[in-house]
Motif scaffolding. Structure first.
Motif, PDB file in Angstrom:
ATOM      1  N   GLU A  23     177.231  19.253  54.006  1.00 26.57           N
ATOM      2  CA  GLU A  23     178.087  18.937  55.325  1.00 26.57           C
ATOM      3  C   GLU A  23     177.179  17.865  56.021  1.00 26.57           C
ATOM      4  OE1 GLU A  23     178.889  22.448  57.598  1.00 26.57           O
ATOM      5  OE2 GLU A  23     180.361  23.126  56.051  1.00 26.57           O
ATOM      6  N   PHE A  24     176.997  16.695  55.580  1.00 25.83           N
ATOM      7  CA  PHE A  24     176.187  15.748  56.178  1.00 25.83           C
ATOM      8  C   PHE A  24     176.575  15.312  57.589  1.00 25.83           C
ATOM      9  CE2 PHE A  24     176.229  15.245  51.372  1.00 25.83           C
ATOM     10  CZ  PHE A  24     174.911  15.910  51.074  1.00 25.83           C
ATOM     11  N   VAL A  31     170.669  16.434  64.231  1.00 31.73           N
ATOM     12  CA  VAL A  31     169.598  15.352  64.096  1.00 31.73           C
ATOM     13  C   VAL A  31     169.558  14.654  65.297  1.00 31.73           C
ATOM     14  CG1 VAL A  31     168.224  13.639  63.031  1.00 31.73           C
ATOM     15  CG2 VAL A  31     169.036  15.680  61.584  1.00 31.73           C
ATOM     16  N   ARG A  32     170.830  14.061  65.671  1.00 33.94           N
ATOM     17  CA  ARG A  32     170.963  13.011  66.677  1.00 33.94           C
ATOM     18  C   ARG A  32     170.689  13.862  68.217  1.00 33.94           C
ATOM     19  NH1 ARG A  32     175.939   9.444  64.381  1.00 33.94           N
ATOM     20  NH2 ARG A  32     174.534   8.103  63.125  1.00 33.94           N
ATOM     21  N   LEU A  33     171.255  15.139  68.194  1.00 31.21           N
ATOM     22  CA  LEU A  33     171.052  15.940  69.266  1.00 31.21           C
ATOM     23  C   LEU A  33     169.759  16.149  69.605  1.00 31.21           C
ATOM     24  CD1 LEU A  33     172.408  17.365  71.759  1.00 31.21           C
ATOM     25  CD2 LEU A  33     172.842  19.311  70.040  1.00 31.21           C
ATOM     26  N   ALA A  34     169.085  16.632  68.523  1.00 31.86           N
ATOM     27  CA  ALA A  34     167.511  17.020  68.608  1.00 31.86           C
ATOM     28  C   ALA A  34     166.790  15.927  68.946  1.00 31.86           C
ATOM     29  CB  ALA A  34     166.996  17.532  67.331  1.00 31.86           C
ATOM     30  N   LYS A  50     160.141  14.722  61.524  1.00 31.98           N
ATOM     31  CA  LYS A  50     159.961  13.395  61.383  1.00 31.98           C
ATOM     32  C   LYS A  50     159.957  12.983  59.813  1.00 31.98           C
ATOM     33  CE  LYS A  50     156.568  12.928  64.317  1.00 31.98           C
ATOM     34  NZ  LYS A  50     155.362  12.569  65.165  1.00 31.98           N
ATOM     35  N   ARG A  51     159.326  13.687  59.145  1.00 31.31           N
ATOM     36  CA  ARG A  51     159.342  13.372  57.764  1.00 31.31           C
ATOM     37  C   ARG A  51     160.371  13.653  57.012  1.00 31.31           C
ATOM     38  NH1 ARG A  51     153.193  14.753  56.060  1.00 31.31           N
ATOM     39  NH2 ARG A  51     151.995  13.232  57.210  1.00 31.31           N
ATOM     40  N   PHE A  52     161.152  14.750  57.211  1.00 31.80           N
ATOM     41  CA  PHE A  52     162.233  14.891  56.601  1.00 31.80           C
ATOM     42  C   PHE A  52     163.803  14.759  57.193  1.00 31.80           C
ATOM     43  CE2 PHE A  52     159.138  17.330  54.508  1.00 31.80           C
ATOM     44  CZ  PHE A  52     159.351  17.366  53.102  1.00 31.80           C
ATOM     45  N   THR A  53     163.893  13.750  58.032  1.00 33.00           N
ATOM     46  CA  THR A  53     165.104  13.028  58.407  1.00 33.00           C
ATOM     47  C   THR A  53     165.063  11.674  58.033  1.00 33.00           C
ATOM     48  OG1 THR A  53     164.012  12.746  60.717  1.00 33.00           O
ATOM     49  CG2 THR A  53     165.187  14.740  60.559  1.00 33.00           C
ATOM     50  N   ALA A  58     170.001   9.191  59.989  1.00 31.34           N
ATOM     51  CA  ALA A  58     169.886  10.299  60.674  1.00 31.34           C
ATOM     52  C   ALA A  58     170.545  11.729  60.061  1.00 31.34           C
ATOM     53  CB  ALA A  58     170.462  10.187  62.112  1.00 31.34           C
ATOM     54  N   VAL A  59     170.176  12.005  58.847  1.00 34.43           N
ATOM     55  CA  VAL A  59     170.505  13.175  58.094  1.00 34.43           C
ATOM     56  C   VAL A  59     169.395  13.817  57.631  1.00 34.43           C
ATOM     57  CG1 VAL A  59     170.772  12.246  55.987  1.00 34.43           C
ATOM     58  CG2 VAL A  59     172.140  14.147  56.624  1.00 34.43           C
ATOM     59  N   ALA A  60     169.281  15.268  57.541  1.00 30.98           N
ATOM     60  CA  ALA A  60     168.104  15.916  57.229  1.00 30.98           C
ATOM     61  C   ALA A  60     168.094  15.891  55.620  1.00 30.98           C
ATOM     62  CB  ALA A  60     168.408  17.457  57.590  1.00 30.98           C
TER      63      ALA A  60
END
Length: 91
Positions: A23-24, A31-34, A50-53, A58-60
């Motif tokens: 569910e991308f 991610v955007r909310l965070a 930061k490294r895994f987004t 803007a997807v994990a």
């Protein structure tokens, strides 16, 4: 740990779960909310966040699901399905 930092950690965990389930769009919203919470409260984002987004879509990022991880001369290269590449040195 502040409430904002706890919320960012929780949203990143939810984003990783959503990515694992395919569910991308939901992951992108988490991610955007965070990121908005971090900006509003002027607190930094954790290194793992930061490294895994992906900076472009803007997807994990989950290796094997929507990202490739490669070791190159002195650095790690993570490439997203959208084409963005992130490089950082070995720790």
């Amino acid at each position: 740990m502040s409430i904002a930092a706890e919320r960012i950690e929780r949203l990143f965990a939810l984003a990783k779960e959503a990515t694992a389930d395919g569910e991308f769009d939901r992951s992108r919203e988490y991610v955007r909310l965070a990121r908005r919470i971090a900006e509003r409260n002027r607190c930094g984002l954790p290194r793992a966040f930061k490294r895994f987004t992906c900076p472009r879509c803007a997807v994990a990022l989950r290796p094997g699901v929507n990202a490739r991880v490669r070791l190159q001369d002195g650095h790690v290269a993570i490439s997203c399905d959208c084409g963005a590449i992130k490089r950082y040195p070995y720790d």
